[in-house]
Design an enzyme around this catalytic site. Structure first.
Site: not given
Ligand code: XBP
Ligand code: MG
Length: 255
Positions: A10, A12
Site C-alpha cells: 500500500d 498512503d
Molecule cells: C488511500 C486513499 C487515497 C488518498 C488520496 O487509501 O484513500 O484516497 O487518501 O488519494 P489506501 P487520491 O492507502 O488504502 O490506498 O486523492 O489520489 O484518491
Molecule cells: Mg493506506
C-alpha cells in the site's frame, strides 16, 4: 519452507505518512483555489478517511458533513475537476520532499529486491501521486524496484473491495497465497484479505492505530530500523524489533 514470491505494498500511510500533511493539505488548497469555504481539519479528515479515494471522499463529505451546500448541475464533473487540481498540488508537495518514507520502508524494499522477490504497489491513490512519491524516494522516474503500480481508477471499486489486489495479482500472474501485503488500515486489510492474501502486515499510524486488525499476521507501530526498533502490537512475533524478510517468510509459512 516459505514459497513467498512477492510483496504488495500500500502507499498512503504505509510507505509514508501522506494523509494529514499531504493529501489533506492538497485538498484544502484545491478548495480554497476553487473559492470554496471548506476546510478539512486533521480531526475531520480522520473521519473522512473511512472512505478511500479522493473523489469518493469529497462526495462522502458532501453527503455526510456538508449537506446544505448548493450542488452544481454536473456534480461528477465538478468533483473530478476539483480532484484533478488536488492531485496536481499533491504531486508538487511530494516533489518538495517534505514527506519522508516511514522508518524501515526503504530497508525492507531493498532487502526484498536483493533477495529476488517481486514487488508491486496496490493502492487507491492516483497513479501520478505514486510516481511522484517513488521518484522522490528512489531517485528519478522509473528507478524504483516495483514491477507494477496498481493504482487509482484502473478498477471501479476501491478498497476495502479486493479489486485492486485482484487486478495486480492477475497482471503479475501470481497466486494470492504467494504474496505478503503491507498495509496501514482496516480498509487495506479487508481489501487484501478479500483478494485471498493470507499474510497481511499492518504498520499503524496516527489515524489507524485504533482500527480493527483482526486477521492480520502482524501489527507493528513501524517496520523499524536498527536505531528505531519496531514495537509489536499484535501477531505471532512477540520479540521482533525489525520487520525484515526473515520475519515475513516465517509469518508467511505460518498463515
Ligand atoms: C488511500 C486513499 C487515497 C488518498 C488520496 O487509501 O484513500 O484516497 O487518501 O488519494 P489506501 P487520491 O492507502 O488504502 O490506498 O486523492 O489520489 O484518491
Ligand atoms: Mg493506506
Amino acid at each position: 519452507m516459505s514459497n513467498l514470491q512477492a510483496l504488495l505494498w500500500d502507499v498512503d500511510g504505509t510507505l509514508a505518512d501522506t494523509e494529514r500533511d499531504g493529501h489533506r493539505v492538497a485538498f484544502n488548497s484545491a478548495f480554497s483555489q476553487a473559492g470554496l469555504e471548506w476546510h478539512w481539519d486533521a480531526e475531520l479528515y480522520g473521519q473522512l478517511l473511512k472512505v478511500t479515494g479522493g473523489k469518493e471522499r469529497i462526495r462522502y463529505f458532501l453527503e455526510r458533513f456538508n449537506t446544505g451546500w448548493e450542488r452544481p448541475a454536473d456534480l461528477d464533473r465538478f468533483i473530478a475537476e476539483l480532484h484533478r487540481r488536488k492531485s496536481e498540488i499533491f504531486v508538487t508537495l511530494m516533489e518538495e520532499g517534505l514527506i519522508p518514507p516511514r522508518n524501515g520502508v526503504i530497508r525492507l524494499i531493498d532487502e526484498a529486491a536483493e533477495a529476488g522477490l517481486r514487488l508491486a504497489i496496490a493502492t487507491t491513490t492516483t497513479p501520478a501521486n505514486v510516481e511522484a512519491l517513488l521518484s522522490r524516494f528512489f531517485g528519478h522516474k522509473g528507478k524504483h524496484p516495483f514491477e507494477l503500480i496498481a493504482a487509482g481508477d484502473v478498477v471501479p471499486a476501491k478498497k476495502p473491495a479486493p479489486d485492486i489486489y485482484l487486478w495486480a495479482l492477475e497482471k503479475m500472474d501470481l497466486q494470492p497465497r504467494a504474496c505478503v501485503a503491507i498495509e496501514d488500515s482496516h480498509n487495506g486489510l479487508r481489501s487484501a484479505t478479500a483478494a485471498g492474501i493470507q499474510t497481511v502486515i499492518i504498520t499503524v499510524n496516527g489515524y489507524t492505530s485504533e482500527e480493527d486488525f483482526t486477521g492480520a499476521s502482524l501489527i507493528v507501530d513501524q517496520l523499524g530500523e536498527q536505531q528505531s526498533p519496531a514495537r509489536v502490537l499484535g501477531g505471532a512475533a512477540d520479540h521482533a524489533s525489525l520487520v525484515d524478510l526473515g520475519l515475513l517468510r516465517r509469518l508467511h509459512t505460518l498463515s
